[in-house]
Design a protein around this motif. Structure first.
Motif, PDB file in Angstrom:
ATOM      1  N   SER A 181       0.831  -1.198   0.000  1.00 32.01           N
ATOM      2  CA  SER A 181       0.000   0.000   0.000  1.00 32.01           C
ATOM      3  C   SER A 181       0.873   1.258   0.000  1.00 32.01           C
ATOM      4  O   SER A 181       0.604   2.215  -0.745  1.00 32.01           O
ATOM      5  N   GLU A 182       1.917   1.265   0.821  1.00 31.43           N
ATOM      6  CA  GLU A 182       2.813   2.418   0.871  1.00 31.43           C
ATOM      7  C   GLU A 182       3.540   2.620  -0.457  1.00 31.43           C
ATOM      8  O   GLU A 182       3.705   3.745  -0.924  1.00 31.43           O
ATOM      9  N   VAL A 183       3.978   1.524  -1.079  1.00 29.05           N
ATOM     10  CA  VAL A 183       4.662   1.619  -2.373  1.00 29.05           C
ATOM     11  C   VAL A 183       3.700   2.149  -3.434  1.00 29.05           C
ATOM     12  O   VAL A 183       4.076   2.990  -4.275  1.00 29.05           O
ATOM     13  N   ALA A 184       2.452   1.727  -3.384  1.00 30.66           N
ATOM     14  CA  ALA A 184       1.462   2.234  -4.339  1.00 30.66           C
ATOM     15  C   ALA A 184       1.254   3.736  -4.144  1.00 30.66           C
ATOM     16  O   ALA A 184       1.161   4.492  -5.128  1.00 30.66           O
ATOM     17  N   GLN A 185       1.191   4.168  -2.893  1.00 34.04           N
ATOM     18  CA  GLN A 185       1.053   5.605  -2.620  1.00 34.04           C
ATOM     19  C   GLN A 185       2.279   6.373  -3.121  1.00 34.04           C
ATOM     20  O   GLN A 185       2.159   7.454  -3.713  1.00 34.04           O
ATOM     21  N   LEU A 186       3.455   5.812  -2.908  1.00 34.60           N
ATOM     22  CA  LEU A 186       4.683   6.459  -3.354  1.00 34.60           C
ATOM     23  C   LEU A 186       4.736   6.550  -4.879  1.00 34.60           C
ATOM     24  O   LEU A 186       5.104   7.593  -5.437  1.00 34.60           O
ATOM     25  N   ARG A 187       4.350   5.501  -5.555  1.00 34.95           N
ATOM     26  CA  ARG A 187       4.309   5.533  -7.029  1.00 34.95           C
ATOM     27  C   ARG A 187       3.355   6.614  -7.522  1.00 34.95           C
ATOM     28  O   ARG A 187       3.649   7.348  -8.462  1.00 34.95           O
ATOM     29  N   HIS A 188       2.198   6.662  -6.880  1.00 36.33           N
ATOM     30  CA  HIS A 188       1.213   7.673  -7.266  1.00 36.33           C
ATOM     31  C   HIS A 188       1.792   9.068  -7.061  1.00 36.33           C
ATOM     32  O   HIS A 188       1.638   9.948  -7.915  1.00 36.33           O
ATOM     33  N   ALA A 189       2.482   9.275  -5.933  1.00 32.81           N
ATOM     34  CA  ALA A 189       3.087  10.581  -5.654  1.00 32.81           C
ATOM     35  C   ALA A 189       4.167  10.901  -6.678  1.00 32.81           C
ATOM     36  O   ALA A 189       4.279  12.042  -7.147  1.00 32.81           O
ATOM     37  N   ILE A 190       4.958   9.931  -7.059  1.00 28.18           N
ATOM     38  CA  ILE A 190       6.012  10.150  -8.058  1.00 28.18           C
ATOM     39  C   ILE A 190       5.415  10.489  -9.421  1.00 28.18           C
ATOM     40  O   ILE A 190       5.935  11.359 -10.136  1.00 28.18           O
ATOM     41  N   GLU A 191       4.334   9.843  -9.753  1.00 25.30           N
ATOM     42  CA  GLU A 191       3.664  10.146 -11.024  1.00 25.30           C
ATOM     43  C   GLU A 191       3.109  11.575 -11.030  1.00 25.30           C
ATOM     44  O   GLU A 191       3.094  12.248 -12.065  1.00 25.30           O
ATOM     45  N   LEU A 192       2.693  12.052  -9.870  1.00 22.21           N
ATOM     46  CA  LEU A 192       2.160  13.412  -9.776  1.00 22.21           C
ATOM     47  C   LEU A 192       3.261  14.471  -9.853  1.00 22.21           C
ATOM     48  O   LEU A 192       2.980  15.628 -10.200  1.00 22.21           O
ATOM     49  N   VAL A 193       4.506  14.092  -9.571  1.00 19.58           N
ATOM     50  CA  VAL A 193       5.605  15.055  -9.607  1.00 19.58           C
ATOM     51  C   VAL A 193       5.779  15.612 -11.018  1.00 19.58           C
ATOM     52  O   VAL A 193       6.055  16.804 -11.202  1.00 19.58           O
ATOM     53  N   SER A 194       5.604  14.792 -12.010  1.00 16.57           N
ATOM     54  CA  SER A 194       5.798  15.268 -13.387  1.00 16.57           C
ATOM     55  C   SER A 194       4.773  16.340 -13.774  1.00 16.57           C
ATOM     56  O   SER A 194       5.030  17.167 -14.646  1.00 16.57           O
ATOM     57  N   ASP A 195       3.615  16.374 -13.126  1.00 19.22           N
ATOM     58  CA  ASP A 195       2.591  17.371 -13.416  1.00 19.22           C
ATOM     59  C   ASP A 195       2.699  18.608 -12.514  1.00 19.22           C
ATOM     60  O   ASP A 195       1.978  19.587 -12.705  1.00 19.22           O
ATOM     61  N   CYS A 196       3.583  18.569 -11.570  1.00 23.20           N
ATOM     62  CA  CYS A 196       3.710  19.662 -10.592  1.00 23.20           C
ATOM     63  C   CYS A 196       4.368  20.888 -11.265  1.00 23.20           C
ATOM     64  O   CYS A 196       5.378  20.761 -11.951  1.00 23.20           O
ATOM     65  N   PRO A 197       3.814  22.104 -11.034  1.00 21.63           N
ATOM     66  CA  PRO A 197       4.404  23.297 -11.628  1.00 21.63           C
ATOM     67  C   PRO A 197       5.760  23.644 -11.001  1.00 21.63           C
ATOM     68  O   PRO A 197       6.567  24.337 -11.614  1.00 21.63           O
ATOM     69  N   HIS A 198       6.060  23.128  -9.840  1.00 23.18           N
ATOM     70  CA  HIS A 198       7.321  23.415  -9.167  1.00 23.18           C
ATOM     71  C   HIS A 198       8.311  22.264  -9.303  1.00 23.18           C
ATOM     72  O   HIS A 198       9.237  22.142  -8.522  1.00 23.18           O
ATOM     73  N   ARG A 199       8.144  21.416 -10.284  1.00 22.81           N
ATOM     74  CA  ARG A 199       8.954  20.211 -10.398  1.00 22.81           C
ATOM     75  C   ARG A 199      10.438  20.488 -10.623  1.00 22.81           C
ATOM     76  O   ARG A 199      11.278  19.702 -10.252  1.00 22.81           O
TER      77      ARG A 199
END
Length: 126
Positions: free
Chosen positions: A91-109
């Motif tokens: 579950s934690e790894v899935a959350q981390l993957r999701h967070a990493i995928e969201l980094v590419s869309d972040c305006p402050h990346r």
């Protein structure tokens, strides 16, 4: 020396017939004793074998019960906690993957310290 008579039978003949009867009786008793001993030994041997087989069966059953107890304890104290921990880690790894995928869309990346740390860790492992 005169042979005494007892009821019309000479005493010497009477003594010889008694001795022969005693000899035959001793032989018959010896044979019966040997046969009785052999039969007793045979029955005791059979009984002993059955007792040994019964004890072996009891020991196998005890080993089986002990193995079942070990498996139950292993499941209770080792397997189930490990399964829970693995599930939590997934579950934690899935959350981390999701967070990493969201980094590419972040305006402050470009200035994101988390992204830089992840890149340094990934480059160090390779």
């Amino acid at each position: 020396m005169k042979c005494e008579e007892w009821g019309g039978v000479p005493a010497l003949l009477l003594t010889n017939s008694i001795m022969m009867t005693l000899d035959y009786t001793a032989i018959v008793l010896a044979v019966l004793t040997m046969v009785s001993g052999w039969v007793t030994w045979f029955q005791d041997r059979r009984k002993h074998k059955q007792e040994v087989e019964g004890l072996k069966a009891d020991n196998r059953q005890k080993d089986l019960d002990l193995s079942k107890d070990y498996v139950t304890e292993w499941r209770t104290y080792i397997a189930e906690p490990l399964q829970r921990e693995v599930s939590e880690l997934r579950s934690e790894v899935a959350q981390l993957r999701h967070a990493i995928e969201l980094v590419s869309d972040c305006p402050h990346r470009d200035a994101c310290p988390v992204r830089e740390q992840l890149q340094r860790t990934a480059n160090a492992e390779v």
